[in-house]
Every structure is written in structure tokens, then in C-alpha cells.
Design an enzyme around this catalytic site. Structure first.
Site, short mmCIF file in Angstrom:
data_model
loop_
_atom_site.label_atom_id
_atom_site.label_comp_id
_atom_site.label_asym_id
_atom_site.label_seq_id
_atom_site.Cartn_x
_atom_site.Cartn_y
_atom_site.Cartn_z
N GLU A 45 0.82 -1.21 0.00
CA GLU A 45 0.00 0.00 0.00
C GLU A 45 0.86 1.26 0.00
OE1 GLU A 45 -3.03 0.05 -0.53
OE2 GLU A 45 -3.89 -1.87 0.08
N ASP A 87 -4.39 -9.74 -8.74
CA ASP A 87 -4.79 -8.82 -9.81
C ASP A 87 -3.67 -7.97 -10.39
OD1 ASP A 87 -4.60 -7.53 -7.38
OD2 ASP A 87 -6.62 -6.73 -7.37
N GLU A 120 -18.64 -6.35 -2.47
CA GLU A 120 -17.26 -6.84 -2.35
C GLU A 120 -17.12 -8.25 -2.92
OE1 GLU A 120 -14.06 -5.05 -0.46
OE2 GLU A 120 -15.24 -4.52 -2.22
N GLU A 141 -12.44 0.42 -9.61
CA GLU A 141 -12.02 -0.46 -10.70
C GLU A 141 -13.03 -0.52 -11.84
OE1 GLU A 141 -9.55 -1.34 -7.31
OE2 GLU A 141 -11.74 -1.28 -7.51
#
Length: 931
Positions: free
Chosen positions: A147, A294, A388, A406
Site C-alpha cells: 500500500e 490482480d 465486495e 475499478e
């Protein structure tokens, strides 16, 4: 996740020794070719309407950014419901999701290049000065390496990229002298100790001040990391190396990527979700394109675009072939096992896979991108936001939605690739839903439950970094942007890195540590841009023709994916024993189970667990029969539990200045008016006296015709309800007396009766935890008159609400019927464990590996089962509800116990299923992976 700014819609090559002008020309050529796929399929949107929507995006950004700066800065994030900053250590821990917070003004850094994209250059200059003046990168705090890299390092590099661009234009940032780059380099060196492992994979966390392993560091004992966490570093680290000339950053990131490539499963060419950073062994062996993996795929392709290294494209193409062969089951993308890629690992999908259509656009594979995007859009139209996680029959699996960008990202890239105005309408829907359901007075609040419309006191930094950037670019014309967006590539956090970096510092070693690359027979792997005019000649309705069959896929059909007969069950075959016929006391049944590799484990609490070991089956056919038997157990359990649950309720504040924008998750009661069957109740709130409501009220005139607020404790819930009803209240809200409790960190439960006949209670009763209740109490202190709506689901906010000068009549209650509540569909009895605030610290008694299947059932023979190898089709050919149901907890209160213990019903069957750990880990992985 994010896609490259240049080279849209194609897998075009950036020449390794190309001049910058050639790189830019190549990117522009790709865009010209890609935008001619179609220009019809929806009514064209006028320039005036596009400008109006673009201006609306600007206003929304100002609302979010302005409230962060006013109420939260210099804290890392804004808490939009309570209008204050989220400071790590001062708020209850949310688990891994808090690892993004490092006391470095995260939202401000993450928003830097968004300000420039939105043409807010003055605000950008002010923000840069604030970062240089106020931000400290030497805090004693443990942060996520992943992050911190994508949000902070990426934010600093994106800010630097656009600062030097503005300086070159000669109007702004004339004082700038690479200060952001110096901060980025400082941060880069602080992250490097995380790579001190035998494999070269970084530790997942690091202390900004003390690094790794030191006693004061409080980290360095971890053994696992996610594939995306280790594989999403190359863009930022390579850019840092090429900006500064310090090659060490790119070298470390390349080594991590090389190791992941070497550890791929060689027969399937897939990678798992988590890996041991010391041994390289796969810890979680399921594979997909969502959480945990991803951006690893994304960065392989983008590293090729940015750095011009052919090996990255070759690796991506190898993985992409495996994804399309095993994971893609149009329009679904379902996780599989890396060693058994023909078997699905689960029957649900997570929201992070919404980035994948955008990546396919960059790849040049338009058709599956359109299909998956349309499927996701249909889910959004059903639930307003993308949950989610949702099942293969499009029911909610995890109900949260933290305002993820996204889907907006993929919408933008599909529009740029096709020119189809349909995607402008999709973007318009996203804007409307954000304003209608997520907007609150102090910003935009994440959705705690998309079914009820309840909010969470959370506005993540990526919302400002990505959502507004993609939505604005979707509606903006080229002249609306002050620089050429095609000259940059987007990182996974949508930060902008200039493509000219591919021509600098080319001395970094590109040693090929890959064994061999698979020869792939696919024209999409060509090294030049596909000419869409040749691929789709004279077909302006190309995209529409792909979308059309999917229009009703969510509401009217049950997509089952690809049935792999050659590797799956025998077509038409029936197992020798059906789950509905099984009896644990039947010796013949037990013998059949043994033949199928299924064994029984008697648990300490009297229940029995079924576990399948495929290798113990008499034959491969028997093992398949055992797998089907286990799947039937899951479906049987799900069907048995459907009608036993009560969904959560909603308390919506509708008076000024909230106007319905604040929705609180509430627990129902087992008595009183059922809000799912009757009209909603609307009224002003008033506190009862005594506040605990355990005796006759002394202020009946204050609660007459209103919704009474009562504190939990001292007496039964039903007694409280009778007392306020006798005083004339039209409803009641019980507020928890345990200070700090919240629906974010505790499981919701039903308020139970008192063991007597409760038919005399006619008013609705709802329960709020302390944190949610304090929002109403604070509103009363500030505004005195507070009106709320009690319902089974948040009511759509009427535009007229905001135009009313005065609140509606205090006696105006129970007007307008509420929509029927969607069936509750979260994991059984795991409401307290699914949330990232609750790490999985209690597990079922058996924890089989990924080669095992497990199921449990009670002695009463209410049987259920679980398997990691879920198929998407039900055995009888009908659509089956595969959602796991939340076990609402019933609770009564004792007279003399201010701290009431929470009793739960008997642990339900599914709570001991073998894939419980994997399900919880997957949710936590989503929180780590750019939540």
C-alpha cells in the site's frame, strides 16, 4: 487497478531503443486504431451533456477533497460520517486495512496528480507545499509495503511527474526543484529493508522508522505475502530508479518478479494467491484475477509498456493464455486451483476483478472485456454498487462496498477503445449512484451493506486518487485536459508516470531468469497494434451485439460457465448416493462414503464433520462422485437455512442537513412491527426518561408520536418496548450501552422477546450499536429536531427533501412503503469474522488442505457440506442459491448485568466447512489489495 494511459486497446510494442518521439507516436497510433471499433449502440451524448457531467465530477471531487482538508488534514483519511480525521492508534483497529495508514497525510499525497488532471493547478501547487512542509516519512509505525508503494511512493512520483510538466510549461511550479522526488527517494530507501529475504520477495510490512526485525520494529516475523503484494512494485521502483539514477530500486523489484515467475505452476502457468517469502512454496493455491493476484498481471504488461523489456510481455502473454483457458468462463471469471485448473475453487467473485476488462483493452482483447464489463454492470444495476463479493448467480456474498474505482476504470478504457456512447451512460449511472447513495454532508461514505444502503465511516484515499480521475477523463474532451494524457501510463493507483522513462537509465540488467516461454498460437500476442477496422469491418454495433445477450443475465438467467466434461464430472452421471438421502447411522451409506474418499469426524460438541480426501477414493471416478456429493451438501445446507434468517434493518436520518444521506445499520427485533412486511416508520426522535426505558416514562409528552431513544440494559427489550408504546411512541431505537461498540466490529443480532406473549407490542423496534447511536445523539445536540426513517432498506432520497424549508410533521409516520428487502446472503455465522476488523482467530476443528473437501452436520441430520472445488451448475439443472446466510444472533438482557454477554444460537452447519479459512483470508486479502 489501473491501465496504461497510452497504447489503449492494443498490445502494442514500445521499441527498446525508440526515441521519445517514436514512443509517443506509437501510443497515438494505437489510440487512433482502437477508437474506431464502434460509434453506435447508444444515442450519442451531446458535448453540452458531457461537459455538464464533467463539471458534476469536479463538484463531487471538491466536496470530497474540501471536506478532507477541512475536517481531516493532516490525518491520513477522512471519516465522513463523524466529520473528523482517521488517525492510526486513536481509532479502533480495523486490522490489515489500517496498514495503509502511516501518519503521512495519505489522502493528500494520493490526490496530488488528480488535482492536475482535473485542471486544479493552483490547488496542486498549494498541496505540494503542504506535503513538503507537513509530511514526515520517519514515523514509528508499521505499514504495508504494497500500500505504501502504490499510494505514497506512487503519489509522490505522480506528483513529481506533473510538477516538472507544469514547470516546463512556464506558468506554475516555477519554484519546484525536485522536492517530491527527494521525498520519494527517501521513502524508497525506507522500503528496501523489506526485501531482505532469501527469495527476494519483500516482507508484507515494514516499520518506517526502524525497518525490519529489530525489537522496536514490531514486524519481520511474517512468512507469507500475496502475489500482488510482491509483484506490484516494478512501475514505481523502476520509475524511481530512472528519475534518480539509483538502479537499486528497479533491481530489487525485478528480482521479486523473476522469483514469482519461476514459482508459477508449470503445467497450468498460473500463480497462487499467497506465497512463502522464504521458501517460495505456495500457501494458498487458488488462482484468479481478483484480490491477491490482480495487479501482478497488470504490472507485467505495463512494465513492458513503460520499460520496453520483451520478457515482461512474454510472461504476461503466457499467464493471459492460462487465464483465458482456465479462469475465464464468459462472462464470469472464477478462481481455480493452480494444480487442478479445470476445477473451480469457489462459487463467488470479488469486486477487484472489475479491473480486468480494462487490462484486456490494453491487451487488445475487446470481446471478453465487453462481456465481463456488461455482467458487472448488470450486478451494479441490481445493487447500486458492486458488492465486495457476489456469487455466480449474482447474489450478494459480501455486502460491503468501499467506493472502489475499478469498474469506473474499465468503463473509461472501454469507451476509449470503442467510442461507444453506451459507456458514457454507464459513467452517468455511477455518478448518480454516488450522489444518491454515498454522498454525506462531510464527503462520501463507503457502503456497509449495499442491500440496505447503510454507511461505513470511511472514505479511502483511492477514492480521490482514482474514481474522480477516471470519471472526469471519461467525459472530458482533449482540450479539457491541460496536458497530453497519452504521454503517461497509469499505475495501479492511477498515478501518472511519463513514458519517456523508457529511454533513460537503460544500463539496468535484464538478465533472463525465465526458463523457456510457451509458444502461443494467438494473434492477440502480435507485437503491433491490431487494426480494429480490419477486425470488425463495417460493424458499428459490434459492442452492442456482444452486450445484448447479457442484458438479463443477472435477473433472468443463471450463468454456469464452461462445462468441462473432459475434466469434470461425467455428463449425465449420478453419484451412488445423494446428499438428501444420506443418513449417518446407515452402515451402507458410510461404506459408500468411504469408497468416495469421504470420512466422518466426530467433533467435541456432538456434531459430525465430513471430510473428503480425493487421494483416498477407490478410483478417480469415485473421487468425482465424492466431490459432487460434497457440493450437494453445500446446496442442501444453503436451502435449509434460507428461511431461518432475518435481514438487517436501516435507520435513515432524513431531516436537514442530512436529507437521507446518512444510513445506519440496525438490528431487528423478534417482536413488534415487522418492517419487511409493513410500511416504513417515519418520525422525529426523542430520548426517553428514564433513558433505560425500564419503567413507566416520566416524559410521555416528549415521546408522544415520536420514535423513542432508549439505552440498552437493566431490563428486557420487550419491557422497554411496552413502556415507550404506552407513552405513545410510534417506534423505538435501542442504543447499546457498551461504549465504542459498532456494527463495523461486532456481529448484528436480533432483539429477543421476554419469553411471554409479545403480540401486544405493535411498534417497530430496532437496535443500534454505540457508534451508530452516537451519530443520532450528536445530531440531536447540534440540530435539536432530528427526523429518521425506520425501514427494511434505505429509501431512495427524494430531491424534494433538500428543497423543504421545514422538516415534515412530527406526526407524519409510516408513510410510503419500503421496498422488499433483498435476502441476506453473507457467510453463515461469520458476521464477526468476515469484516477486516476481525481477524480469523478461531477456526473450525478440521482444516483440510486444498486437496481436501470438508462438510459438517448436526446429529439431527440437517446436513450440509463444503468443497473447495465448487462447480457453478446445480445438479438438477436449476439455478441454486449458493449464498451463505448470516446467522443473526438472538439475545436477551438480564436485570443486573450492565455488561451483557452475547449468546448465540448453536453454531450452524456451514461454520465448520473446510474452506472457512480460505474464505476469510480472501476477504482480508481484498482489504490488503488496494482496498
Amino acid at each position: 487497478m489501473s491501465k496504461a494511459g497510452g497504447c489503449r486497446g492494443c498490445g502494442c510494442r514500445v521499441p527498446q531503443r525508440a526515441s521519445w518521439s517514436l514512443v509517443a507516436a506509437t501510443a497515438a497510433l494505437c489510440l487512433v486504431l482502437a477508437t474506431s471499433v464502434c460509434t453506435a449502440g447508444a444515442a450519442p451524448m451531446s458535448r453540452e451533456e458531457k461537459q455538464k457531467l464533467g463539471n458534476q465530477v469536479l463538484e463531487m471531487f471538491d466536496h470530497a477533497y474540501g471536506n478532507y482538508m477541512e475536517h481531516a488534514y493532516p490525518a491520513d483519511e477522512l471519516m465522513p460520517l463523524t466529520c473528523r480525521g482517521r488517525v492510526r492508534g486513536q481509532e479502533p483497529s480495523r486490522g490489515d486495512v489500517d496498514d495503509a495508514l502511516g501518519k503521512f497525510s495519505l489522502t493528500l499525497i494520493d490526490s496530488l496528480d488528480t488535482l492536475v488532471v482535473l485542471n486544479k493547478t493552483k490547488e496542486f501547487e498549494d498541496a505540494v507545499r503542504k506535503v513538503l512542509r507537513d509530511v514526515n516519512l520517519d514515523n514509528d509505525v508499521v505499514v504495508s509495503v504494497f500500500e505504501t508503494n502504490i499510494r505514497v511512493l506512487g503519489g509522490l512520483l505522480g506528483g513529481h511527474s506533473l510538477a516538472i510538466m507544469l514547470k516546463e510549461k512556464g506558468e506554475h511550479m516555477q519554484w519546484y526543484n525536485d522536492e517530491l522526488l527527494h521525498m520519494a527517494k527517501q521513502l524508497g530507501y525506507k522500503l528496501l529493508p523489506a526485501f531482505n529475504t532469501t527469495s527476494g520477495l519483500p516482507y508484507p510490512r515494514i516499520n518506517l522508522k526502524f525497518g525490519i526485525r529489530k525489537p522496536e520494529a514490531r514486524t519481520g516475523t511474517e512468512t507469507d505475502t500475496c502475489t500482488a503484494c510482491a509483484g506490484t512494485l516494478i512501475l514505481e521502483f523502476a520509475a524511481l530508479s530512472r528519475f534518480t539514477g539509483a538502479t537499486i530500486f528497479e533491481e530489487y523489484a525485478r528480482k521479486a518478479l523473476d522469483f514469482l515467475w519461476e514459482k508459477r505452476q508449470r503445467s497450468s502457468n498460473l500463480v497462487g494467491v499467497t506465497i512463502n517469502i522464504h521458501t517460495g512454496d505456495w500457501v494458498r493455491k487458488d488462482s484468479g484475477v481478483g484480490a491477491g493476484i490482480d495487479s501482478y498481471y497488470e504490472y507485467l504488461l505495463k512494465a513492458y509498456v513503460l520499460l520496453g523489456d520483451d520478457s515482461f510481455l512474454e510472461r504476461f502473454n503466457t499467464h493471459y493464455d492460462a487465464i483465458m483457458r482456465y479462469i475465464s468462463q464468459p462472462p464470469l471469471l472464477l478462481d481455480v486451483h493452480i494444480h487442478k485448473p479445470m476445477l473451480n475453487a469457489r462459487t463467488w467473485m470479488d469486486a477487484l476483478l472489475a479491473f480486468f476488462p480494462g487490462l484486456q483493452v490494453l491487451k487488445g482483447d475487446i470481446r471478453p472485456a465487453i462481456e465481463t464489463h456488461e455482467m458487472l454492470y448488470q450486478v451494479i444495476k441490481k445493487h447500486n454498487f458492486l458488492p465486495e463479493a457476489f456469487t455466480t448467480d449474482f447474489r450478494v456474498h459480501w455486502a460491503q462496498h468501499p467506493l472502489r474505482p475499478e469498474f469506473a476504470e474499465s468503463t473509461y478504457f472501454l469507451y476509449k477503445a470503442t467510442g461507444d456512447p453506451y459507456y458514457l451512460e454507464v459513467g452517468k449511472t455511477l455518478i448518480e449512484n454516488l450522489n444518491k447513495y454515498a454522498r454525506v454532508p462531510c464527503g462520501f461514505a463507503a457502503m456497509k451493506d449495499v442491500r440496505t444502503g447503510s454507511h461505513e465511516d470511511r472514505m479511502d484515499s483511492f477514492f480521490l486518487a482514482e474514481m474522480f480521475k477516471y470519471l472526469y477523463l471519461l467525459f472530458a474532451d482533449k482540450e479539457d485536459i491541460i496536458f497530453d494524457i497519452e504521454d503517461y501510463i497509469f499505475t495501479t493507483e492511477a498515478h501518472l508516470l511519463p513514458l519517456w522513462l523508457s529511454t533513460t537509465n537503460r544500463s539496468i540488467s535484464k538478465k533472463n531468469t525465465t526458463s523457456e516461454y510457451t509458444e502461443l498460437d494467438d494473434s492477440n500476442f502480435d507485437w503491433t497494434c491490431p487494426n480494429t477496422q480490419i477486425l470488425f469491418p463495417n460493424d458499428p454495433l459490434y459492442a452492442q451485439s456482444i452486450r445484448e445477450p447479457l442484458k438479463n443475465v443477472v435477473d433472468k438467467s443463471c450463468p454456469r460457465g464452461i462445462i468441462r466434461v473432459e475434466e469434470s464430472f461425467r455428463s449425465g452421471a449420478k453419484p451412488p448416493l445423494r446428499a438428501r438421502d444420506f443418513m449417518a447411522t446407515n452402515p451402507e451409506h458410510l461404506e459408500i462414503l468411504k469408497k468416495m474418499g469421504v470420512s466422518l469426524i466426530h467433533l467435541k460438541d456432538g456434531r459430525v464433520q465430513l471430510v473428503q480426501h480425493a487421494i483416498q477414493a477407490a478410483s478417480s471416478i469415485d473421487a468425482e462422485d465424492g466431490l459432487r456429493f460434497m457440493q450437494e451438501m453445500i446446496e442442501l445446507s444453503s436451502q435449509q437455512q434460507k428461511e431461518q434468517q432475518l435481514p438487517p434493518r436501516a435507520v435513515q436520518i432524513i431531516s436537514h442537513p442530512f436529507f437521507g444521506r446518512v444510513v445506519l445499520t440496525a438490528g431487528p427485533a423478534q417482536f413488534g412491527l415487522d418492517l419487511s412486511k409493513h410500511k416504513e416508520t417515519r418520525g422525529f426522535v426523542a430520548s426517553s426518561k428514564p433513558y433505560n426505558g425500564c419503567s413507566e416514562l416520566t416524559n410521555p409528552e416528549a415521546v408522544m408520536g415520536k420514535i423513542a431513544l432508549i439505552q440498552r440494559g437493566q431490563c428486557m427489550f420487550a419491557e422497554k418496548a411496552r413502556n415507550i408504546q404506552n407513552a405513545g411512541a410510534i417506534g423505538g431505537i435501542v442504543i447499546d450501552d457498551n461504549e465504542g461498540s459498532s456494527s463495523d466490529t461486532a456481529p448484528l443480532f436480533q432483539m429477543a422477546g421476554d419469553g411471554k406473549d409479545t403480540d401486544d407490542i405493535k411498534i417497530p423496534m430496532l437496535f443500534l450499536f454505540s457508534k451508530e447511536g452516537s451519530i443520532i445523539l450528536d445530531a440531536i445536540r447540534e440540530h435539536e429536531q432530528v427526523e429518521v426513517l425506520l425501514s427494511d432498506k434505505a429509501r431512495d432520497r427524494d430531491p424534494e427533501m433538500e428543497n423543504e424549508d421545514q422538516p415534515s410533521s412530527e406526526n407524519d409516520s409510516q408513510n410510503q412503503s419500503a421496498e422488499q428487502m433483498l435476502s441476506l446472503s453473507q457467510t453463515v455465522d461469520l458476521a464477526d469474522k468476515e469484516s477486516p476488523e476481525h481477524p480469523a482467530d478461531s477456526h473450525s476443528e478440521a482444516s483440510p488442505s486444498d486437496s481436501e473437501e470438508a462438510a459438517g452436520f448436526a446429529p439431527s441430520e440437517q446436513i450440509s457440506g463444503s468443497t473447495e472445488n465448487h462447480e457453478t451448475t446445480s445438479l438438477d439443472g436449476e439455478c441454486t442459491d449458493l449464498d451463505n446466510q448470516v446467522q443473526e444472533q438472538s439475545e436477551t438482557e438480564e436485570d443486573s448485568s450492565p455488561n451483557v454477554s452475547w449468546g448465540t444460537k448453536a453454531q450452524p452447519i456451514d461454520s465448520i466447512l473446510a474452506d472457512w479459512n480460505e474464505d476469510i483470508e480472501a476477504f482480508e486479502m481484498m482489504e490488503k489489495d488496494e482496498l
